[in-house]
Design an enzyme around this catalytic site. Structure first.
Site, mmCIF file in Angstrom:
data_model
loop_
_atom_site.group_PDB
_atom_site.id
_atom_site.type_symbol
_atom_site.label_atom_id
_atom_site.label_comp_id
_atom_site.label_asym_id
_atom_site.label_seq_id
_atom_site.Cartn_x
_atom_site.Cartn_y
_atom_site.Cartn_z
ATOM 1 N N HIS A 56 0.831 -1.222 0.000
ATOM 2 C CA HIS A 56 0.000 0.000 0.000
ATOM 3 C C HIS A 56 0.858 1.263 0.000
ATOM 4 O O HIS A 56 0.540 2.250 0.669
ATOM 5 C CB HIS A 56 -0.935 0.038 1.212
ATOM 6 N N ASN A 128 -10.206 -2.567 3.086
ATOM 7 C CA ASN A 128 -9.972 -2.533 1.643
ATOM 8 C C ASN A 128 -11.276 -2.218 0.926
ATOM 9 O O ASN A 128 -12.332 -2.097 1.558
ATOM 10 C CB ASN A 128 -9.442 -3.893 1.160
ATOM 11 N N TYR A 338 1.221 -3.960 12.284
ATOM 12 C CA TYR A 338 1.238 -2.562 11.833
ATOM 13 C C TYR A 338 2.123 -1.684 12.706
ATOM 14 O O TYR A 338 2.934 -0.897 12.200
ATOM 15 C CB TYR A 338 -0.198 -2.013 11.729
HETATM 16 C C1 HEM Z 1 -0.673 -1.673 5.084
HETATM 17 C C2 HEM Z 1 0.638 -5.947 6.917
HETATM 18 C C3 HEM Z 1 -3.653 -7.822 5.666
HETATM 19 C C4 HEM Z 1 -5.184 -3.396 4.527
HETATM 20 C C5 HEM Z 1 0.059 -2.678 5.650
HETATM 21 C C6 HEM Z 1 1.404 -2.552 6.146
HETATM 22 C C7 HEM Z 1 1.760 -3.738 6.665
HETATM 23 C C8 HEM Z 1 0.656 -4.639 6.488
HETATM 24 C C9 HEM Z 1 3.081 -4.096 7.353
HETATM 25 C C10 HEM Z 1 2.247 -1.279 6.092
HETATM 26 C C11 HEM Z 1 1.926 -0.444 7.300
HETATM 27 C C12 HEM Z 1 2.690 0.850 7.356
HETATM 28 O O1 HEM Z 1 3.875 0.876 7.024
HETATM 29 O O2 HEM Z 1 2.089 1.859 7.780
HETATM 30 C C13 HEM Z 1 -0.421 -6.825 6.752
HETATM 31 C C14 HEM Z 1 -0.436 -8.204 7.207
HETATM 32 C C15 HEM Z 1 -1.634 -8.728 6.834
HETATM 33 C C16 HEM Z 1 -2.376 -7.677 6.167
HETATM 34 C C17 HEM Z 1 0.700 -8.867 7.957
HETATM 35 C C18 HEM Z 1 -2.193 -10.100 7.057
HETATM 36 C C19 HEM Z 1 -1.775 -10.940 7.973
HETATM 37 C C20 HEM Z 1 -4.468 -6.777 5.305
HETATM 38 C C21 HEM Z 1 -5.885 -6.862 5.094
HETATM 39 C C22 HEM Z 1 -6.314 -5.612 4.780
HETATM 40 C C23 HEM Z 1 -5.156 -4.740 4.787
HETATM 41 C C24 HEM Z 1 -6.709 -8.135 5.247
HETATM 42 C C25 HEM Z 1 -7.696 -5.109 4.504
HETATM 43 C C26 HEM Z 1 -8.774 -5.705 4.946
HETATM 44 C C27 HEM Z 1 -4.088 -2.563 4.566
HETATM 45 C C28 HEM Z 1 -4.144 -1.159 4.232
HETATM 46 C C29 HEM Z 1 -2.851 -0.659 4.394
HETATM 47 C C30 HEM Z 1 -2.019 -1.768 4.814
HETATM 48 C C31 HEM Z 1 -5.374 -0.375 3.792
HETATM 49 C C32 HEM Z 1 -2.389 0.771 4.164
HETATM 50 C C33 HEM Z 1 -2.628 1.585 5.414
HETATM 51 C C34 HEM Z 1 -2.303 3.035 5.160
HETATM 52 O O3 HEM Z 1 -3.024 3.648 4.331
HETATM 53 O O4 HEM Z 1 -1.348 3.542 5.768
HETATM 54 N N1 HEM Z 1 -0.370 -3.976 5.848
HETATM 55 N N2 HEM Z 1 -1.600 -6.550 6.129
HETATM 56 N N3 HEM Z 1 -4.052 -5.474 5.107
HETATM 57 N N4 HEM Z 1 -2.800 -2.900 4.909
HETATM 58 FE FE1 HEM Z 1 -2.215 -4.703 5.511
#
Ligand code: HEM
Ligand code: NDP
Length: 480
Positions: A56, A128, A338
């Site tokens: 993202h 999402n 996160y």
């Molecule tokens: C961003 C991990 C599943 C939605 C991220 C980031 C990580 C991460 C490490 C970067 C965070 C940052 O640097 O600020 C994971 C892991 C998941 C997972 C380990 C599953 C085990 C999901 C799911 C969704 C999701 C299921 C939605 C339902 C997002 C979104 C962002 C993000 C929207 C961006 C947040 C922002 O706008 O700063 N994710 N994620 N992720 N993830 Fe996940």
């Protein structure tokens, strides 16, 4: 125009006499090391980029308001849901796979990350534009993401890797079907829905628990691009989503979403034919109808992108009294992941950055750490328990106990799990034209993928609906 300009200073506040000409020995140079202002300027410049989000990375955000219009106080005691309450929010949209400079109009899932600045702390709903996800066990997340990122040797994105992983992971079929459908390529961030995706929980004043799913329905209407249209958009404008969102808000055409929930009484989770904590499944609307609870409006662009968007941190760990987590394994791991990413990307004091700072008082014992830029608690006591009036816990915020059973083991999440019915339901609710586009999108996305992998994936389509497999096979020019 005639206003007297401020004098340029160094970051130490020292007036700068010349910001055009380096200090040199004679007009032809060389440079003198004592030109520390020149060195400071470059040293800071060399450190301007911070690590991009590991997923993202490309995003756009705006501030706005969540207004409660319905009454769900019988399900949740959260202050943010008190009828009539208005809460400031930040919503960051994103694409998943591309780097920070990626084009917006790509076929990809979109992030829908909300921060509600509530009076009892920040509630982050990091969702999402799809109600389900590709995997249901956090063990598989890094593997899945690597198939979306670049091949280690060619540095190209690899259709083979994507379909190899998906065809070996049938739980992905539901989300893959959404991704390859019209909605896998939204026209803009304004023209798509948002979903909390996971099952969360509500807790009411009587300390009763309900399971809940969040839905944000766009009032702008769903609008999507075909692959061909997207190609044209990207050719002319790589920032089409950012431009659309920014301009709409500048022109006071404020985008809004209807906020709805699905509610399941706690005990019912034992009786549904599917696991309600499985992130690859939806709760059918026929069983759990949408209840409208409010309206979300975006009405203010950030003043400074880096400070308010790049430095924003959203974490599923952040829930407020009346809203909580569920046993969903994916959600459970995200509770850890996160904040870990934020400490790496922004530093240990990331929650004190203005965009992340709660709008309610914060009373804690965290002290020091790199770049501690507020008062650091001043002279107040820095341990607990203490006899000096430091903040203390309040058992009124305890959650009801959650009954858990079973032996600790590594359970095969694919055993006895129906990965096909809901994907098939989605296929069957598409019109014939939508199905045709789905076949074409899949076929294009499979360009260059070895036939063995393609055939393995066709077998999954077949199990969802024979017409799904037949349509894709035809689009690929393959016999079944
Ligand atoms: C961003 C991990 C599943 C939605 C991220 C980031 C990580 C991460 C490490 C970067 C965070 C940052 O640097 O600020 C994971 C892991 C998941 C997972 C380990 C599953 C085990 C999901 C799911 C969704 C999701 C299921 C939605 C339902 C997002 C979104 C962002 C993000 C929207 C961006 C947040 C922002 O706008 O700063 N994710 N994620 N992720 N993830 Fe996940
Ligand atoms: P319903 O007929 O009550 O609802 C169908 C849902 O599908 C609507 O929410 C609609 O969204 C959404 N939809 C339509 N086209 C697409 C698409 N290409 N990609 C994603 N979503 C789409 O059916 P059920 O609740 O019984 O569910 C049937 C199937 O609908 C599910 O298997 C699932 O794939 C899909 N779905 C279900 C959701 C749920 O929470 N129950 C949520 C989203 C999708 P809209 O109303 O905005 O047009």
């Amino acid at each position: 125009m005639s206003k007297k300009k401020q004098t340029l200073t160094t970051s130490a506040g020292i007036p700068v006499a010349d910001n055009q000409n380096s200090l040199t020995a004679g007009p032809r140079g060389p440079l003198l090391v004592q030109d520390w202002q020149l060195f400071e300027k470059h040293a800071h410049f060399n450190r301007e980029r911070i690590p991009e989000r590991v997923v993202h990375a490309k995003g756009s955000a705006a501030f706005g308001t969540f207004k409660v219009t319905g009454d769900i106080t019988r399900y949740s005691k959260a202050k943010v849901f008190q009828p009539g309450t208005e809460t400031d929010v930040l919503l960051r949209f994103s694409t998943v796979a591309g780097e920070r400079g990626a084009a917006d109009a790509e076929r990809d899932v979109r992030g829908f990350a909300l921060k509600f600045y509530t009076e009892q702390g920040n509630w982050d709903l990091v969702g999402n534009n799809t109600p389900v996800f590709f995997v249901r066990d956090p063990y598989k997340f890094p593997d899945f993401i690597r198939t979306q990122k670049r091949d280690p040797r060619s540095n190209l994105r690899s259709a083979t890797h994507m379909w190899d992983f998906w065809s070996l992971s049938p739980e992905s079929l539901h989300q893959v079907t959404i991704l390859m459908s019209d909605r896998g390529l939204p026209k803009s961030y304004r023209h798509m829905n948002g979903y909390g995706s996971h099952t969360y929980s509500f807790i009411n004043d009587n300390n009763e628990r309900f399971w809940v799913k969040f839905h944000f329905k766009t009032r702008q209407g769903i609008e999507c691009l075909t692959d061909a249209e997207a190609g044209e958009v990207v050719g002319g404008d790589r920032e089409s989503h950012q431009r659309d969102l920014y301009n709409a808000i500048e022109n006071k055409d404020f985008p809004t979403w209807r906020v709805c929930v699905q509610i399941m009484p706690e005990a019912e989770a034992e009786t549904t034919p599917y696991n309600p904590f499985d992130l690859t499944k939806v709760w059918p609307h026929g069983d759990y109808p949408l209840i409208e609870i409010g309206e979300l409006t975006l009405n203010r662009n950030p003043e400074n992108y880096f400070a308010e968007v790049e430095q924003a941190s959203f974490s599923p760990a952040n829930v407020v009294p009346g809203i909580s987590h569920s046993p969903d394994k994916m959600l459970q791991f995200r509770i850890f992941s996160y904040a870990d990413a934020h400490r790496y990307r922004l530093g240990v004091n990331y929650e004190s950055l203005p965009v992340n700072l709660p709008r309610c008082p914060v009373h804690g014992y965290h002290r020091d750490g790199r770049m501690r830029f507020d008062g650091n608690g001043g002279g107040s006591v820095n341990y607990e328990p203490n006899s000096f009036g430091g903040p203390v816990e309040d058992p009124a915020f305890r959650e009801p106990p959650l009954s858990i059973s079973g032996d600790a083991d590594r359970y095969d999440h694919r055993e006895g799990n129906d990965d096909y019915s809901q994907a098939g339901d989605l296929f069957r609710l598409m019109t014939a034209e939508q199905q045709e586009r789905l076949f074409g999108n899949v076929a294009r996305a499979m360009d260059g993928v070895p036939e063995e992998i393609v055939r393995r994936q066709l077998d999954h389509f077949e199990k969802a609906d024979p017409a799904y497999a037949a349509g894709v096979a035809k689009a690929l020019g393959l016999s079944r």
